[in-house]
Design a protein around this motif. Structure first.
Motif, PDB file in Angstrom:
ATOM      1  N   THR A  78      35.296 -18.031 -25.825  1.00 46.87           N
ATOM      2  CA  THR A  78      35.909 -17.305 -26.942  1.00 46.87           C
ATOM      3  C   THR A  78      37.314 -17.851 -27.145  1.00 46.87           C
ATOM      4  O   THR A  78      38.081 -17.975 -26.174  1.00 46.87           O
ATOM      5  N   MET A  79      37.655 -18.164 -28.413  1.00 44.43           N
ATOM      6  CA  MET A  79      38.963 -18.730 -28.678  1.00 44.43           C
ATOM      7  C   MET A  79      39.403 -18.414 -30.104  1.00 44.43           C
ATOM      8  O   MET A  79      38.591 -18.362 -31.024  1.00 44.43           O
ATOM      9  N   PRO A  80      40.702 -18.161 -30.308  1.00 40.42           N
ATOM     10  CA  PRO A  80      41.221 -17.977 -31.662  1.00 40.42           C
ATOM     11  C   PRO A  80      41.288 -19.331 -32.377  1.00 40.42           C
ATOM     12  O   PRO A  80      41.581 -20.367 -31.761  1.00 40.42           O
ATOM     13  N   VAL A  81      41.022 -19.329 -33.689  1.00 40.22           N
ATOM     14  CA  VAL A  81      41.022 -20.575 -34.450  1.00 40.22           C
ATOM     15  C   VAL A  81      41.970 -20.484 -35.639  1.00 40.22           C
ATOM     16  O   VAL A  81      41.779 -21.152 -36.647  1.00 40.22           O
ATOM     17  N   GLY A  82      42.975 -19.621 -35.556  1.00 40.74           N
ATOM     18  CA  GLY A  82      43.966 -19.524 -36.605  1.00 40.74           C
ATOM     19  C   GLY A  82      43.869 -18.241 -37.392  1.00 40.74           C
ATOM     20  O   GLY A  82      42.776 -17.800 -37.757  1.00 40.74           O
ATOM     21  N   GLY A  83      45.004 -17.608 -37.657  1.00 41.17           N
ATOM     22  CA  GLY A  83      45.016 -16.363 -38.406  1.00 41.17           C
ATOM     23  C   GLY A  83      44.293 -15.271 -37.649  1.00 41.17           C
ATOM     24  O   GLY A  83      44.498 -15.064 -36.456  1.00 41.17           O
ATOM     25  N   SER A  84      43.423 -14.576 -38.363  1.00 44.09           N
ATOM     26  CA  SER A  84      42.667 -13.481 -37.756  1.00 44.09           C
ATOM     27  C   SER A  84      41.267 -13.913 -37.338  1.00 44.09           C
ATOM     28  O   SER A  84      40.437 -13.079 -37.009  1.00 44.09           O
ATOM     29  N   ARG A  85      41.013 -15.211 -37.335  1.00 41.28           N
ATOM     30  CA  ARG A  85      39.670 -15.703 -37.031  1.00 41.28           C
ATOM     31  C   ARG A  85      39.496 -15.951 -35.534  1.00 41.28           C
ATOM     32  O   ARG A  85      40.393 -16.449 -34.864  1.00 41.28           O
ATOM     33  N   THR A  86      38.293 -15.609 -35.046  1.00 42.87           N
ATOM     34  CA  THR A  86      37.937 -15.823 -33.644  1.00 42.87           C
ATOM     35  C   THR A  86      36.583 -16.512 -33.579  1.00 42.87           C
ATOM     36  O   THR A  86      35.624 -16.089 -34.234  1.00 42.87           O
ATOM     37  N   LEU A  87      36.487 -17.560 -32.779  1.00 43.43           N
ATOM     38  CA  LEU A  87      35.252 -18.314 -32.603  1.00 43.43           C
ATOM     39  C   LEU A  87      34.685 -18.025 -31.217  1.00 43.43           C
ATOM     40  O   LEU A  87      35.412 -18.055 -30.220  1.00 43.43           O
ATOM     41  N   LYS A  88      33.389 -17.752 -31.178  1.00 44.95           N
ATOM     42  CA  LYS A  88      32.727 -17.490 -29.900  1.00 44.95           C
ATOM     43  C   LYS A  88      31.453 -18.309 -29.816  1.00 44.95           C
ATOM     44  O   LYS A  88      30.670 -18.358 -30.771  1.00 44.95           O
ATOM     45  N   TRP A  89      31.254 -18.934 -28.654  1.00 48.13           N
ATOM     46  CA  TRP A  89      30.046 -19.744 -28.416  1.00 48.13           C
ATOM     47  C   TRP A  89      29.472 -19.381 -27.059  1.00 48.13           C
ATOM     48  O   TRP A  89      30.211 -19.178 -26.091  1.00 48.13           O
ATOM     49  N   SER A  90      28.162 -19.283 -26.998  1.00 49.42           N
ATOM     50  CA  SER A  90      27.482 -19.013 -25.729  1.00 49.42           C
ATOM     51  C   SER A  90      26.196 -19.824 -25.656  1.00 49.42           C
ATOM     52  O   SER A  90      25.570 -20.115 -26.688  1.00 49.42           O
ATOM     53  N   ALA A  91      25.808 -20.183 -24.445  1.00 49.92           N
ATOM     54  CA  ALA A  91      24.560 -20.920 -24.214  1.00 49.92           C
ATOM     55  C   ALA A  91      23.965 -20.458 -22.897  1.00 49.92           C
ATOM     56  O   ALA A  91      24.661 -20.389 -21.874  1.00 49.92           O
ATOM     57  N   THR A  92      22.684 -20.135 -22.929  1.00 46.80           N
ATOM     58  CA  THR A  92      21.980 -19.640 -21.742  1.00 46.80           C
ATOM     59  C   THR A  92      20.692 -20.440 -21.546  1.00 46.80           C
ATOM     60  O   THR A  92      19.950 -20.666 -22.507  1.00 46.80           O
ATOM     61  N   THR A  93      20.437 -20.845 -20.312  1.00 49.02           N
ATOM     62  CA  THR A  93      19.208 -21.555 -19.966  1.00 49.02           C
ATOM     63  C   THR A  93      18.675 -20.986 -18.657  1.00 49.02           C
ATOM     64  O   THR A  93      19.449 -20.732 -17.727  1.00 49.02           O
ATOM     65  N   ALA A  94      17.361 -20.781 -18.599  1.00 52.48           N
ATOM     66  CA  ALA A  94      16.754 -20.246 -17.373  1.00 52.48           C
ATOM     67  C   ALA A  94      15.362 -20.823 -17.190  1.00 52.48           C
ATOM     68  O   ALA A  94      14.613 -20.997 -18.170  1.00 52.48           O
ATOM     69  N   MET A 108      13.450 -20.387 -20.771  1.00 53.18           N
ATOM     70  CA  MET A 108      14.138 -19.654 -21.829  1.00 53.18           C
ATOM     71  C   MET A 108      15.481 -20.320 -22.093  1.00 53.18           C
ATOM     72  O   MET A 108      16.223 -20.609 -21.154  1.00 53.18           O
ATOM     73  N   ALA A 109      15.798 -20.571 -23.363  1.00 55.00           N
ATOM     74  CA  ALA A 109      17.062 -21.189 -23.740  1.00 55.00           C
ATOM     75  C   ALA A 109      17.545 -20.571 -25.043  1.00 55.00           C
ATOM     76  O   ALA A 109      16.747 -20.291 -25.942  1.00 55.00           O
ATOM     77  N   GLU A 110      18.855 -20.345 -25.118  1.00 55.33           N
ATOM     78  CA  GLU A 110      19.436 -19.746 -26.323  1.00 55.33           C
ATOM     79  C   GLU A 110      20.886 -20.173 -26.452  1.00 55.33           C
ATOM     80  O   GLU A 110      21.615 -20.226 -25.462  1.00 55.33           O
ATOM     81  N   THR A 111      21.295 -20.480 -27.664  1.00 59.26           N
ATOM     82  CA  THR A 111      22.696 -20.775 -27.945  1.00 59.26           C
ATOM     83  C   THR A 111      23.113 -20.057 -29.216  1.00 59.26           C
ATOM     84  O   THR A 111      22.335 -19.972 -30.171  1.00 59.26           O
ATOM     85  N   THR A 112      24.335 -19.499 -29.220  1.00 57.36           N
ATOM     86  CA  THR A 112      24.847 -18.728 -30.349  1.00 57.36           C
ATOM     87  C   THR A 112      26.278 -19.142 -30.650  1.00 57.36           C
ATOM     88  O   THR A 112      27.100 -19.279 -29.739  1.00 57.36           O
ATOM     89  N   LEU A 113      26.564 -19.326 -31.941  1.00 57.77           N
ATOM     90  CA  LEU A 113      27.904 -19.628 -32.410  1.00 57.77           C
ATOM     91  C   LEU A 113      28.316 -18.540 -33.391  1.00 57.77           C
ATOM     92  O   LEU A 113      27.593 -18.255 -34.354  1.00 57.77           O
ATOM     93  N   SER A 114      29.451 -17.885 -33.136  1.00 56.18           N
ATOM     94  CA  SER A 114      29.895 -16.753 -33.953  1.00 56.18           C
ATOM     95  C   SER A 114      31.316 -16.998 -34.452  1.00 56.18           C
ATOM     96  O   SER A 114      32.174 -17.476 -33.696  1.00 56.18           O
TER      97      SER A 114
END
Length: 421
Positions: free
Chosen positions: A215-231, A255-261
């Motif tokens: 999770t990281m701020p990317v300027g102003g009020s915007r926040t970027l979040k990325w996650s990846a899970t593998t099992a 099982m694998a999943e990745t999400t970008l928010s």
């Protein structure tokens, strides 16, 4: 430079059983604890032994406080043999012999980071006895049916976890890697009017899983979040069935999943855009050939917004999802919209109400779609539909909360509805 300081403690209790029951006549409850605190590192190590009925296995908790792999680790297709439930507190009747050892370390690293490690071992043998007598009354005769069972459940489990965490003003990063290995076995023997019965089951599980979150701020009020899970899960199971044959089912799944928010504030309200790609692939085999192959692939875009209103807020989301399923060479692709809406409203200074509704399109797991007959326990056999299927899961709830902080009183009333079709 501060030196590391070790402290240790031992708690030992011993006694003797006064009743005739399965297990050892000598009783013991032992705990050995060693802790170390130093500059930039800590360690807590514990060894426990108990045969008085206490369930020390439940003391092995996930060190992150929330199991990040709850949706990515699967269960074996066969059930464990359960020791007899009596309706009495388990600690008063369980005949167990349990040894548990765990070692936890924490190191501070450069860049505001920390590294945690966990290693644990558990061995447990719990025995049980059951005897039932049933009397059948008739007008001209009386029949008595007696059944006796002895059960023994053996657990041998290893688990290891490594977790790195970094929390700075530029980012919050975590990476958790976990592995699990067990050699669990259950036995049961009994005698009935139909003759002797013998049961044996090996509901074994092995998995390795990894999850990264950033999770990281990317300027102003915007926040970027990325996650990846593998099992990866592997279940080599064996089961002695009522037909006096041994069923072998090896279950494997990935099982694998990745999400970008991206979350940002627009015109006074919060909006979020989530993009997710996931894959679930599973197969059953009997050691010589594959019985079932099944997979589900998803791609989803989820726009959402939270709208402030007077004395409350409304949140809406509309996940747009493309689902592709395959079963033994057959395929099906579906596009669905899964609406979500929630309302929070403050009725007065002491009460508020929250209402929510969601609809989810949930593909079945391999156990529900396989057309292969599988014994899940000694005398219970199941067969899936053999078709590519999914369920619509509708859920709604309303919660009314009232509180009076002057008197320290609070209470709530909740209504919940769930419907699958």
């Amino acid at each position: 430079k501060a030196k590391a300081k070790w402290t240790a403690r031992a708690d030992v209790g011993a006694g003797m059983a006064t009743q005739d029951a399965p297990g050892c006549d000598m009783l013991a409850d032992v705990r050995l604890l060693a802790m170390m605190f130093g500059k930039g590192r800590q360690s807590i190590n514990v060894v426990k032994y108990n045969n008085t009925g206490k369930n020390v296995a439940d003391e092995l908790r996930d060190m992150t406080g929330a199991d990040v792999f709850s949706n990515t680790t699967s269960r074996p297709p066969v059930s464990e043999i359960k020791t007899t439930a009596t309706g009495i507190d388990e600690a008063r009747v369980a005949a167990n012999s349990t040894t548990m050892a765990a070692s936890n370390w924490l190191w501070k690293t450069g860049g505001e980071g920390q590294l945690r490690t966990h290693l644990s071992f558990l061995t447990d043998n719990t025995a049980g006895q059951q005897a039932t007598v049933t009397t059948y009354h008739a007008t001209d005769a009386e029949a008595v049916l007696s059944e006796d069972y002895e059960q023994s459940v053996w657990r041998r489990e290893w688990e290891a976890e490594v977790r790195y965490e970094q929390n700075t003003s530029e980012r919050y990063l975590t990476n958790t890697l976990r592995g699990h290995l067990d050699f669990n076995t259950g036995y049961a023997e009994g005698s009935t009017a139909a003759g002797a019965r013998r049961q044996r089951v090996e509901p074994r599980s092995q998995y390795i899983a990894d999850k990264v979150e950033l999770t990281m701020p990317v300027g102003g009020s915007r926040t970027l979040k990325w996650s990846a899970t593998t099992a990866y899960n592997h279940h080599p199971t064996r089961l002695l069935t009522a037909a006096d044959t041994t069923q072998r089912i090896d279950s494997d799944d990935i099982m694998a999943e990745t999400t970008l928010s991206l979350r940002q504030r627009i015109f006074g309200f919060w909006t979020s855009w989530d993009a997710t790609a996931s894959y679930y692939g599973a197969r059953y085999s009997d050691g010589t050939a594959f019985l079932t192959r099944y997979s589900v692939a998803k791609g989803m875009v989820r726009p959402s917004a939270s709208l402030p209103i007077r004395d409350g807020s409304i949140s809406v989301a509309a996940p747009l999802t493309l689902v592709s399923m395959r079963l033994d060479g057959r395929g099906m692709t579906t596009f669905v919209v899964q609406p979500e809406v929630s309302l929070r409203y403050k009725l007065s200074g002491m009460s508020d109400i929250m209402a929510a509704y969601s609809a989810a399109y949930v593909p079945q797991t391999i156990g529900m779609v396989t057309s292969c007959p599988i014994y899940t326990s000694y005398n219970n056999i199941t067969t899936g539909s053999g078709e590519l299927e999914a369920q619509w899961r509708h859920m709604a709830n309303v919660i009314y909360t009232v509180s009076n902080m002057s008197y320290g009183l609070s209470g709530s009333i909740m209504a919940f509805m769930s419907h699958n079709r």
